[in-house]
Design a protein around this motif. Structure first.
Motif, PDB file in Angstrom:
ATOM      1  N   ASN B  85       0.780  -1.104   0.165  1.00  0.00           N
ATOM      2  CA  ASN B  85      -0.022   0.223   0.067  1.00  0.00           C
ATOM      3  C   ASN B  85       0.864   1.283  -0.049  1.00  0.00           C
ATOM      4  OD1 ASN B  85       0.839   0.317   2.664  1.00  0.00           O
ATOM      5  ND2 ASN B  85      -1.134  -0.028   3.660  1.00  0.00           N
ATOM      6  N   ARG B  86       0.135   2.262   0.008  1.00  0.00           N
ATOM      7  CA  ARG B  86       1.098   3.756  -0.120  1.00  0.00           C
ATOM      8  C   ARG B  86       1.971   3.848   0.969  1.00  0.00           C
ATOM      9  NH1 ARG B  86      -4.407   7.471  -0.786  1.00  0.00           N
ATOM     10  NH2 ARG B  86      -5.314   5.393  -1.294  1.00  0.00           N
ATOM     11  N   LEU B  87       1.702   3.359   2.180  1.00  0.00           N
ATOM     12  CA  LEU B  87       2.554   3.510   3.206  1.00  0.00           C
ATOM     13  C   LEU B  87       4.018   3.034   3.099  1.00  0.00           C
ATOM     14  CD1 LEU B  87      -0.201   4.248   4.911  1.00  0.00           C
ATOM     15  CD2 LEU B  87       1.240   3.687   6.972  1.00  0.00           C
ATOM     16  N   ALA B  88       3.830   1.540   2.667  1.00  0.00           N
ATOM     17  CA  ALA B  88       4.718   0.725   2.469  1.00  0.00           C
ATOM     18  C   ALA B  88       5.673   1.279   1.133  1.00  0.00           C
ATOM     19  CB  ALA B  88       4.497  -0.636   2.088  1.00  0.00           C
ATOM     20  N   ILE B  89       4.968   1.764   0.200  1.00  0.00           N
ATOM     21  CA  ILE B  89       5.908   2.300  -0.987  1.00  0.00           C
ATOM     22  C   ILE B  89       6.683   3.425  -0.605  1.00  0.00           C
ATOM     23  CG2 ILE B  89       5.687   2.978  -3.439  1.00  0.00           C
ATOM     24  CD1 ILE B  89       2.930   1.201  -3.650  1.00  0.00           C
ATOM     25  N   GLN B  90       5.988   4.488   0.149  1.00  0.00           N
ATOM     26  CA  GLN B  90       6.697   5.491   0.432  1.00  0.00           C
ATOM     27  C   GLN B  90       7.886   5.383   1.134  1.00  0.00           C
ATOM     28  OE1 GLN B  90       3.965   9.327   0.587  1.00  0.00           O
ATOM     29  NE2 GLN B  90       2.664   7.416   1.496  1.00  0.00           N
ATOM     30  N   ALA B  91       7.541   4.443   2.340  1.00  0.00           N
ATOM     31  CA  ALA B  91       8.828   3.862   2.925  1.00  0.00           C
ATOM     32  C   ALA B  91       9.905   3.341   2.341  1.00  0.00           C
ATOM     33  CB  ALA B  91       8.438   2.989   4.072  1.00  0.00           C
ATOM     34  N   ASP B  92       9.698   2.479   1.427  1.00  0.00           N
ATOM     35  CA  ASP B  92      10.638   1.874   0.648  1.00  0.00           C
ATOM     36  C   ASP B  92      11.310   2.763  -0.251  1.00  0.00           C
ATOM     37  OD1 ASP B  92      10.272  -0.611   1.716  1.00  0.00           O
ATOM     38  OD2 ASP B  92       9.325  -1.393  -0.427  1.00  0.00           O
ATOM     39  N   ILE B  93      10.685   3.747  -0.901  1.00  0.00           N
ATOM     40  CA  ILE B  93      11.256   4.942  -1.615  1.00  0.00           C
ATOM     41  C   ILE B  93      12.232   5.836  -0.958  1.00  0.00           C
ATOM     42  CG2 ILE B  93      10.787   7.008  -2.986  1.00  0.00           C
ATOM     43  CD1 ILE B  93       8.086   5.761  -3.902  1.00  0.00           C
ATOM     44  N   ILE B  94      11.692   6.156   0.344  1.00  0.00           N
ATOM     45  CA  ILE B  94      12.563   6.892   0.989  1.00  0.00           C
ATOM     46  C   ILE B  94      13.971   5.909   1.456  1.00  0.00           C
ATOM     47  CG2 ILE B  94      12.895   8.080   3.463  1.00  0.00           C
ATOM     48  CD1 ILE B  94      10.149   8.706   3.286  1.00  0.00           C
ATOM     49  N   GLY B  95      13.621   4.764   1.915  1.00  0.00           N
ATOM     50  CA  GLY B  95      14.807   3.886   2.212  1.00  0.00           C
ATOM     51  C   GLY B  95      15.647   3.498   0.895  1.00  0.00           C
ATOM     52  N   ALA B  96      15.104   3.616  -0.095  1.00  0.00           N
ATOM     53  CA  ALA B  96      16.109   3.351  -1.247  1.00  0.00           C
ATOM     54  C   ALA B  96      16.845   4.492  -1.633  1.00  0.00           C
ATOM     55  CB  ALA B  96      15.060   2.941  -2.481  1.00  0.00           C
ATOM     56  N   TYR B  97      16.211   5.575  -1.504  1.00  0.00           N
ATOM     57  CA  TYR B  97      16.950   7.029  -1.688  1.00  0.00           C
ATOM     58  C   TYR B  97      18.100   6.997  -0.823  1.00  0.00           C
ATOM     59  CZ  TYR B  97      17.996  11.473  -3.315  1.00  0.00           C
ATOM     60  OH  TYR B  97      18.898  12.610  -4.018  1.00  0.00           O
ATOM     61  N   ALA B  98      17.742   6.568   0.365  1.00  0.00           N
ATOM     62  CA  ALA B  98      18.840   6.841   1.452  1.00  0.00           C
ATOM     63  C   ALA B  98      20.088   5.863   1.288  1.00  0.00           C
ATOM     64  CB  ALA B  98      18.142   6.430   2.832  1.00  0.00           C
ATOM     65  N   LEU B  99      19.882   4.801   0.432  1.00  0.00           N
ATOM     66  CA  LEU B  99      20.691   3.804   0.287  1.00  0.00           C
ATOM     67  C   LEU B  99      21.453   4.262  -1.130  1.00  0.00           C
ATOM     68  CD1 LEU B  99      18.995   0.768   1.166  1.00  0.00           C
ATOM     69  CD2 LEU B  99      21.236   1.697   2.545  1.00  0.00           C
ATOM     70  N   GLY B 100      21.046   5.230  -1.794  1.00  0.00           N
ATOM     71  CA  GLY B 100      21.817   5.839  -2.731  1.00  0.00           C
ATOM     72  C   GLY B 100      21.029   5.394  -4.223  1.00  0.00           C
ATOM     73  N   ILE B 101      19.679   4.899  -3.963  1.00  0.00           N
ATOM     74  CA  ILE B 101      19.187   4.608  -5.254  1.00  0.00           C
ATOM     75  C   ILE B 101      18.210   5.733  -5.661  1.00  0.00           C
ATOM     76  CG2 ILE B 101      17.171   2.969  -6.363  1.00  0.00           C
ATOM     77  CD1 ILE B 101      18.536   1.233  -3.997  1.00  0.00           C
ATOM     78  N   ASP B 102      18.416   6.135  -6.896  1.00  0.00           N
ATOM     79  CA  ASP B 102      17.831   7.412  -7.357  1.00  0.00           C
ATOM     80  C   ASP B 102      16.927   7.543  -8.526  1.00  0.00           C
ATOM     81  OD1 ASP B 102      19.763   7.171  -9.209  1.00  0.00           O
ATOM     82  OD2 ASP B 102      21.221   8.355  -8.540  1.00  0.00           O
ATOM     83  N   THR B 103      16.662   6.145  -9.005  1.00  0.00           N
ATOM     84  CA  THR B 103      15.857   5.907 -10.106  1.00  0.00           C
ATOM     85  C   THR B 103      14.906   4.884 -10.008  1.00  0.00           C
ATOM     86  OG1 THR B 103      17.774   6.560 -11.407  1.00  0.00           O
ATOM     87  CG2 THR B 103      16.065   5.587 -12.747  1.00  0.00           C
ATOM     88  N   MET B 104      13.778   5.022 -10.450  1.00  0.00           N
ATOM     89  CA  MET B 104      12.764   3.967 -10.252  1.00  0.00           C
ATOM     90  C   MET B 104      11.556   3.899 -11.257  1.00  0.00           C
ATOM     91  SD  MET B 104      10.204   5.565  -7.286  1.00  0.00           S
ATOM     92  CE  MET B 104       8.990   4.069  -7.236  1.00  0.00           C
ATOM     93  N   LEU B 105      11.049   2.780 -11.101  1.00  0.00           N
ATOM     94  CA  LEU B 105      10.046   2.601 -12.337  1.00  0.00           C
ATOM     95  C   LEU B 105       8.595   2.245 -11.474  1.00  0.00           C
ATOM     96  CD1 LEU B 105      10.187   2.347 -15.380  1.00  0.00           C
ATOM     97  CD2 LEU B 105       9.969  -0.044 -14.995  1.00  0.00           C
ATOM     98  N   CYS B 106       7.488   2.846 -11.739  1.00  0.00           N
ATOM     99  CA  CYS B 106       6.260   2.756 -11.316  1.00  0.00           C
ATOM    100  C   CYS B 106       5.326   1.738 -12.001  1.00  0.00           C
ATOM    101  CB  CYS B 106       5.623   3.938 -10.949  1.00  0.00           C
ATOM    102  SG  CYS B 106       6.682   5.340  -9.935  1.00  0.00           S
ATOM    103  N   LEU B 107       4.882   0.641 -11.403  1.00  0.00           N
ATOM    104  CA  LEU B 107       4.123  -0.292 -12.024  1.00  0.00           C
ATOM    105  C   LEU B 107       3.005  -0.912 -11.262  1.00  0.00           C
ATOM    106  CD1 LEU B 107       7.122  -2.410 -13.087  1.00  0.00           C
ATOM    107  CD2 LEU B 107       5.977  -1.192 -14.763  1.00  0.00           C
ATOM    108  N   SER B 108       2.046  -1.285 -12.052  1.00  0.00           N
ATOM    109  CA  SER B 108       0.873  -1.975 -11.394  1.00  0.00           C
ATOM    110  C   SER B 108       1.359  -3.498 -11.117  1.00  0.00           C
ATOM    111  CB  SER B 108      -0.264  -2.110 -12.455  1.00  0.00           C
ATOM    112  OG  SER B 108      -0.658  -0.787 -12.938  1.00  0.00           O
ATOM    113  N   GLY B 109       1.940  -4.137 -11.935  1.00  0.00           N
ATOM    114  CA  GLY B 109       2.294  -5.643 -11.748  1.00  0.00           C
ATOM    115  C   GLY B 109       1.332  -6.517 -12.356  1.00  0.00           C
ATOM    116  N   ASP B 110       1.894  -7.552 -12.547  1.00  0.00           N
ATOM    117  CA  ASP B 110       1.134  -8.543 -13.195  1.00  0.00           C
ATOM    118  C   ASP B 110       0.241  -9.162 -12.061  1.00  0.00           C
ATOM    119  OD1 ASP B 110       2.485  -9.097 -15.744  1.00  0.00           O
ATOM    120  OD2 ASP B 110       4.095 -10.133 -14.420  1.00  0.00           O
TER     121      ASP B 110
END
Ligand code: SF4
Ligand code: SF4
Lengths: 140, 307, 222
Positions: B85-110
């Motif tokens: 859900n949106r909480l988990a996604i936002q948390a992951d995005i912040i976490g990812a960026y904190a780890l130096g990941i600066d590019t992402m792809l937004c999908l619905s998923g199979d």
């Protein structure tokens, strides 16, 4: 042990199967007395509840006899009956009654011979299957 | 420049960008991630890391992206709205960026139906469009989706997918436009086998000036075998593998099919290079990462620009 | 309407086996229309249960009754004079009816005879399909009267996804892609521009996200 005489309930549509039964009578074609005929306006009118009640009240076999395909007096009552019977067969299995005890047959009004033959065949089939498990359970 | 993303820099400098992808392992096997990434070192500008691809559980995209980052490569964190859900996604995005990941792809998923947990609930609290909006607002407005202010905004370069081959065709350009309005920076398309149809889609894209509003990376896949081509054609929803590709694959003996698949892929890239509005390539060599270098080399995409 | 299907007989037998006298209770509303729990289905189930139990040598007295509505306390009250005659209730209503009984008759075990399915409409005789998820903030006015929440396998508010093929959904050829339906409908209404606006992330509070929902009509509530 007394010889097993199956009780068979035949729901016969007024326009075809019941007339065929009449014809069999007037042509003096013999068929087993085990078959209890219930006249219905159309095979499509036979409800799942009628069939289930017949078994609950001790029938060993039930069949629904309607008009030949495409010949239903009410357009497609016989097709509906056939689908309903498939459905009730599944329910019978769930209850624990062999689904072979329920059959759908079709015939035209003039088929007195076919009526007698069907009645005989179904009676023999049910005789081989033995008493319905419900009847057995009732008498125990 | 909106971000520090290497992919953005390459694209902004006007180079044809090259990305590839890496499916994380189905187990705690970090070395497998490193192995796959090693094939792509110096070959591509960024590596997509799939998120429970085909609805099968795998090492998390965030963990595998981090490993790839540690190897000195640039991961593209894929995130599907199916699993979180949106909480988990936002948390992951912040976490990812904190780890130096600066590019992402937004999908619905199979849909989960296709994976190994068909009994699982599909979350879809938000859809991919809304995810793009959310990430853009986190980056540019420095707010969470819920509206609260956020400190240390994740400066993500935001990508999304587009499938020119799904139906209804007439919506495919409009939907891209919606994604652009939502805030997408780059697009990776579904694998292109039907180049004509892709060209038709691009005509629509150019007619609305969309190629100037986001970078479009054309997706390509080398077929490993005739069976793989057939599978994609028949079994993968929204894939368009035309008959002539199948025929071409079946016209060569089995042991030559892999080479043929690579040839087709390279020809496709060369043809797509001429299409106005194509800003780069996304090479999806599924479980065949070792081939990407050859494809890039022969397609004239090497060496990669140093930025 | 709320749709439902009968549970397997085996599961129902497990529920009622410990009792001597049960009340099998139908409902005259939705479940009658979808042929799952009306008067007729009560009769069928009573006979079926009776026969299946008989086979296993047990015997339960099954009293059959059907209420106008099981989800309304006024109708449930009708049961008061007869309820003492039964040790347990097997309800053929939807989950709402079952719970209404459980609330009213504190010391009576109540069992569901049905699996409640979804809010749906009849597509044709004998076929019901999901149409609404009760999200509490209806968007049908924007989507051409076709619901993406109940009818898109991914609940996409801004579809169609990349799996939509020939009008069908990626999950099954038997399921229409609802976004194809929405688009076709918007076109025939001349409202294509509706598609261009992004539908923002939904506030699921109205859809149950903030716990069990309740409607209180001040003018009616006592
Ligand atoms: S938008 Fe919400 S309320 Fe309207 S039909 Fe869909 S689920 Fe039901
Ligand atoms: S194919 Fe259509 S209905 Fe199915 S998930 Fe995709 S958008 Fe939704």
């Amino acid at each position: 042990m007394k010889k097993f005489e199956p009780v068979i309930v035949a729901f016969c549509c007024h326009y075809c199967a019941y007339t065929a039964a009449d014809m069999a009578g007037s042509q003096r074609l013999p068929y087993p007395a085990n078959v209890k005929i219930i006249r219905v306006p159309c095979s499509g009118k036979v409800d799942a509840l009628h069939i289930i009640k017949a078994f609950e009240n001790g029938a060993d076999g039930v069949y629904v006899a309607g008009c030949l395909e495409g010949d239903c007096h009410f357009k497609n009552g016989n097709e509906k009956a056939a689908r309903r019977i498939d459905y009730v067969k599944k329910y019978l299995e769930e209850i624990g009654i062999e689904s072979e005890r329920l059959t759908m047959v079709t015939m035209s009004a003039g088929m007195g011979y076919r009526f007698a033959q069907t009645a005989t065949e179904i009676t023999e089939k049910i005789r081989k299957l033995g008493p319905s498990p419900i009847k057995t359970a009732i008498t125990q | 420049m909106k971000t520090e993303s290497k992919l953005e820099k390459i694209l902004a400098a006007g180079h044809l960008a090259v990305t590839s992808e890496c499916g994380p392992p189905r187990g705690a096997l970090p070395d497998q991630v490193r192995e796959k990434a090693a094939y792509l070192k110096g070959v591509v500008d960024a590596i997509n890391v799939t998120d429970n691809q085909t609805a099968m559980v795998r090492m998390s995209s965030l963990a595998a992206s981090t490993i790839i980052k540690q190897e000195g490569l640039n991961p593209v964190l894929q995130v599907v709205s199916r699993d979180r859900n949106r909480l988990a996604i936002q948390a992951d995005i912040i976490g990812a960026y904190a780890l130096g990941i600066d590019t992402m792809l937004c999908l619905s998923g199979d849909h989960t139906k296709f994976g190994d947990h068909p009994m699982a609930m599909n979350v879809h609290d938000i859809d991919s469009m809304q995810m793009i909006q959310m990430v853009r607002d986190m980056r540019d407005k420095e707010i969470f989706q819920g509206g609260a202010k956020l400190k240390g905004a994740p400066k993500m370069f935001i990508g999304a997918a587009a499938n020119p081959f799904a139906d209804p065709f007439e919506l495919r350009v409009l939907r891209l436009e919606k994604k652009i309005n939502a805030g997408v920076d780059f697009i990776q398309t579904q694998c292109i086998f039907n180049v004509e149809k892709f060209e038709r889609w691009m005509e629509g894209v150019r007619a609305r000036g969309l190629h100037k509003k986001c970078y479009i990376l054309a997706g390509v896949t080398p077929c490993k075998s005739l069976g793989a081509a057939r599978y994609m054609s028949n079994r993968v929803p929204g894939m368009d593998v035309p008959k002539d590709i199948i025929e071409r694959m079946s016209s060569v003996p089995k042991e030559k099919q892999a080479d043929e698949g690579v040839d087709i892929c390279i020809e496709t890239i060369k043809r797509l290079k001429k299409v106005e509005g194509v800003a780069g390539f996304h090479i999806m060599a599924i479980e065949w990462e070792e081939k990407v270098e050859e494809i890039c080399e022969r397609a004239g995409l090497l060496p990669r620009p140093q930025i | 309407m709320i749709t439902a299907e009968r549970k397997p007989l085996e599961e129902l037998i497990d529920y009622v086996k410990p009792f001597k006298r049960i009340l099998l209770l139908g409902c005259n509303e939705c479940v009658t229309v979808c042929a799952a729990g009306g008067r007729k289905e009560v009769g069928l189930l009573a006979s079926g249960l009776q026969m299946a139990l008989l086979k296993s040598g047990s015997n339960i007295e099954i009293k059959q009754h059907t209420l106008e509505r099981q989800c309304d306390p006024e109708y449930v009250e009708e049961l008061v004079p007869m309820i003492d005659g039964s040790e347990a209730i097997l309800s053929m209503a939807c989950g709402c009816g079952v719970q209404q009984l459980a609330t009213r008759f504190k010391d009576k075990p109540v069992f569901p005879a049905l699996n409640t399915q979804f809010m749906g409409a009849s597509e044709r005789q004998g076929v019901w399909a999901e149409r609404c998820q009760g999200c509490g903030d209806c968007v049908l006015g924007i989507t051409g009267g076709i619901c993406p929440i109940a009818r898109c396998a991914k609940q996409l508010m801004n579809g169609p996804c990349g799996g939509s093929t020939g009008g069908k959904c990626e999950v099954s050829e038997d399921v229409d892609c609802v976004w194809q339906l929405i688009w076709d409908r918007l076109k025939s209404l001349g409202q294509e521009d509706r598609y261009v606006d992004i539908m923002p992330a939904k506030d699921w509070r109205s859809g149950g996200g903030s716990g069990p929902r309740k409607i209180i009509r001040e003018d009616l509530a006592e």
